[in-house]
Design a protein around this motif. Structure first.
Motif, short mmCIF file in Angstrom:
data_model
loop_
_atom_site.label_atom_id
_atom_site.label_comp_id
_atom_site.label_asym_id
_atom_site.label_seq_id
_atom_site.Cartn_x
_atom_site.Cartn_y
_atom_site.Cartn_z
N ILE A 1 -92.45 34.55 -64.66
CA ILE A 1 -91.58 35.57 -65.29
C ILE A 1 -91.85 36.94 -64.66
O ILE A 1 -92.98 37.41 -64.62
N ASN A 2 -90.79 37.57 -64.19
CA ASN A 2 -90.93 38.92 -63.64
C ASN A 2 -91.05 39.93 -64.78
O ASN A 2 -90.37 39.79 -65.81
N PRO A 3 -91.88 40.96 -64.63
CA PRO A 3 -91.99 41.99 -65.67
C PRO A 3 -90.62 42.63 -65.91
O PRO A 3 -89.99 43.13 -64.98
N PRO A 4 -90.12 42.61 -67.14
CA PRO A 4 -88.76 43.10 -67.40
C PRO A 4 -88.57 44.59 -67.13
O PRO A 4 -87.44 45.04 -66.86
N ASP A 5 -89.66 45.37 -67.17
CA ASP A 5 -89.53 46.81 -66.93
C ASP A 5 -89.74 47.17 -65.46
O ASP A 5 -89.65 48.35 -65.09
N PHE A 6 -90.02 46.17 -64.61
CA PHE A 6 -90.21 46.41 -63.18
C PHE A 6 -88.88 46.17 -62.50
O PHE A 6 -88.52 45.05 -62.12
N HIS B 1 -87.69 46.66 -59.70
CA HIS B 1 -87.62 46.26 -58.30
C HIS B 1 -87.41 44.75 -58.14
O HIS B 1 -86.93 44.29 -57.10
N SER B 2 -87.80 43.99 -59.15
CA SER B 2 -87.67 42.52 -59.07
C SER B 2 -86.50 42.05 -59.93
O SER B 2 -86.07 42.75 -60.85
N PRO B 3 -85.97 40.88 -59.64
CA PRO B 3 -84.86 40.36 -60.46
C PRO B 3 -85.30 40.18 -61.92
O PRO B 3 -86.47 39.88 -62.19
N LEU B 4 -84.36 40.33 -62.81
CA LEU B 4 -84.65 40.15 -64.23
C LEU B 4 -84.62 38.65 -64.55
O LEU B 4 -83.62 37.98 -64.35
N PRO C 1 -75.20 38.62 -62.84
CA PRO C 1 -75.49 38.73 -61.40
C PRO C 1 -76.74 39.58 -61.15
O PRO C 1 -76.92 40.63 -61.75
N GLY C 2 -77.58 39.09 -60.25
CA GLY C 2 -78.83 39.78 -59.96
C GLY C 2 -80.01 39.24 -60.74
O GLY C 2 -81.16 39.53 -60.40
N ASP C 3 -79.75 38.43 -61.77
CA ASP C 3 -80.83 37.83 -62.56
C ASP C 3 -81.53 36.73 -61.77
O ASP C 3 -81.11 36.35 -60.67
N GLN C 4 -82.57 36.20 -62.38
CA GLN C 4 -83.30 35.09 -61.78
C GLN C 4 -83.60 34.04 -62.84
O GLN C 4 -83.92 34.36 -63.98
N LEU C 5 -83.45 32.77 -62.43
CA LEU C 5 -83.83 31.68 -63.32
C LEU C 5 -85.10 31.03 -62.78
O LEU C 5 -85.41 31.12 -61.59
N ILE C 6 -85.83 30.38 -63.67
CA ILE C 6 -87.05 29.67 -63.31
C ILE C 6 -86.77 28.17 -63.38
O ILE C 6 -86.21 27.67 -64.36
N CYS C 7 -87.14 27.45 -62.32
CA CYS C 7 -87.01 25.99 -62.33
C CYS C 7 -88.06 25.41 -61.40
O CYS C 7 -88.64 26.10 -60.56
N ASP C 8 -88.30 24.12 -61.55
CA ASP C 8 -89.20 23.43 -60.64
C ASP C 8 -88.55 23.33 -59.26
O ASP C 8 -87.32 23.28 -59.14
N CYS D 1 -90.18 30.81 -73.84
CA CYS D 1 -88.83 31.37 -73.77
C CYS D 1 -88.56 32.30 -74.96
O CYS D 1 -88.01 33.39 -74.80
N ASP D 2 -88.95 31.87 -76.15
CA ASP D 2 -88.74 32.69 -77.35
C ASP D 2 -89.54 33.98 -77.27
O ASP D 2 -89.04 35.06 -77.64
N GLN D 3 -90.75 33.89 -76.77
CA GLN D 3 -91.60 35.08 -76.68
C GLN D 3 -91.09 36.11 -75.69
O GLN D 3 -91.30 37.31 -75.85
N HIS D 4 -90.37 35.62 -74.67
CA HIS D 4 -89.92 36.51 -73.60
C HIS D 4 -88.41 36.72 -73.59
O HIS D 4 -87.87 37.33 -72.65
#
Length: 340
Positions: free
Chosen positions: A120-125, A127-130, A73-80, A160-163
């Motif tokens: 992709i949101n910066p994982p260490d930021f 304030h934005s969803p992961l 919960p609170g995460d974010q997915l990327i899609c078209d 995806c593998d890199q991140h």
């Protein structure tokens, strides 16, 4: 003669499929004791060279389970922005998983690896969803049955593998893409963490989708399916339809693709058609020239002739060919289009 081209979900089981269903050995699948369901799951897992599979009553439930598997919960997915998981699953991403969608404006429902990187949101930021998941749809429904280029999917997998992102494929019409592009399930199984495939669209089954992935993920998916109310008892009667379809009704999808292209070719000759999207599989999306004929009148005229299609909004109409759309229906429809 009624011609229903609203969707490839309107098909009925063939007599041979019904016979296979009636002859199916069954048990209680909630106890994993239905031999036909177990056989279907093993068959689909083997096709994709995955460790395990799980049978679902719907593709939406399979997709929603995969999203819950790969996110918190609170995460974010990327899609078209055209993605089915965003547009046509009742807001389940947020309701079931507490996850938001970062929408990408791709081409006909297909985004690039570069666009995924930008989303992709910066994982260490904090304030934005992961960002934790990338969802792909193949073929694309709103994109008119478009098929992804497999190299593009591989490039996104590298991102995806890199991140450290999970990679899910909504393969509701993946069977159509495999036939159209001469690709194999194993290619996709090697690329994605989880894949959902639908049996009740082009394959002509009455019900059902299958989710494939690792054994660990499918063990978790079993619990999620239970929470979502997806446990079924003697589901083997339905699973038998899936086994029959995979054995007998997969390659014939090329017939649907051929008919769709022939419909598109006729549409392009008509003065009142403004645009026909490129046709790769069994979906035709087109626009009416409203100065000559309104979309509503066009749909109404077809309905008067017992032909049913659907509007998608924004002036776009959709036709979907399928197993129950016969050669006789096809010729009748093509002639009808020329006389409206």
């Amino acid at each position: 003669m009624e011609i229903n081209l609203i969707s490839d979900t309107v098909t009925k089981p063939t007599p041979k499929m019904l016979a296979a269903m009636l002859a199916a050995p069954v048990g209680d699948d909630v106890f994993k004791a239905d031999p036909s369901v177990n056989a279907l799951e093993a068959k689909v897992a083997d096709m994709f060279d995955k460790e395990a599979a799980l049978y679902f009553p719907s593709g939406t439930m399979a997709n929603q389970t995969a999203i819950k598997l790969h996110t918190n919960p609170g995460d974010q997915l990327i899609c078209d922005r055209y993605a089915h998981v965003y547009n046509y699953e009742g807001g389940g991403v947020s309701f079931n998983s507490g996850v938001s969608c970062k929408l990408v404006t791709g081409h006909r429902g297909m985004m690039t690896a570069e666009q995924v990187v930008e989303a992709i949101n910066p994982p260490d930021f904090y304030h934005s969803p992961l960002t934790s998941l990338v969802c792909i749809e193949n073929t694309t429904n709103k994109g008119g049955g478009a098929c992804w280029d497999f190299e593009d999917l591989k490039h996104i997998k590298t991102v995806c593998d890199q991140h450290g992102l999970a990679y899910h494929l909504d393969g509701a019409r993946l069977w159509n893409a495999l036939v159209a592009k001469n690709e194999t399930p194993i290619q996709y199984g090697a690329l994605f963490d989880t894949i959902s495939v639908c049996l009740s669209k082009g394959l002509g089954c009455p019900v059902g989708s299958v989710l494939v992935g690792s054994q660990a993920d499918m063990d978790k998916a079993l619990r999620i399916r239970k929470v979502l109310g997806g446990g079924m008892r003697q589901a083997g009667f339905l699973a038998a339809a899936g086994i029959y379809a995979l054995d007998n009704q997969l390659e014939r999808l090329s017939e649907d693709h051929k008919k769709a292209k022939e419909i598109g070719a006729v549409l392009e000759t008509l003065s009142y058609i403004k645009k026909v999207e490129p046709i790769e599989t069994n979906i035709i999306i087109f626009e009416i020239d409203e100065n000559e004929l309104s979309s509503e009148n066009f749909i109404a005229k077809l309905k008067q002739n017992n032909v049913h299609i659907i509007g998608m909004g924004q002036g776009k109409l959709r036709i979907v060919t399928h197993l129950d759309y016969t050669d006789t229906m096809h010729q009748s429809f093509l002639n009808m289009l020329k006389t409206i």
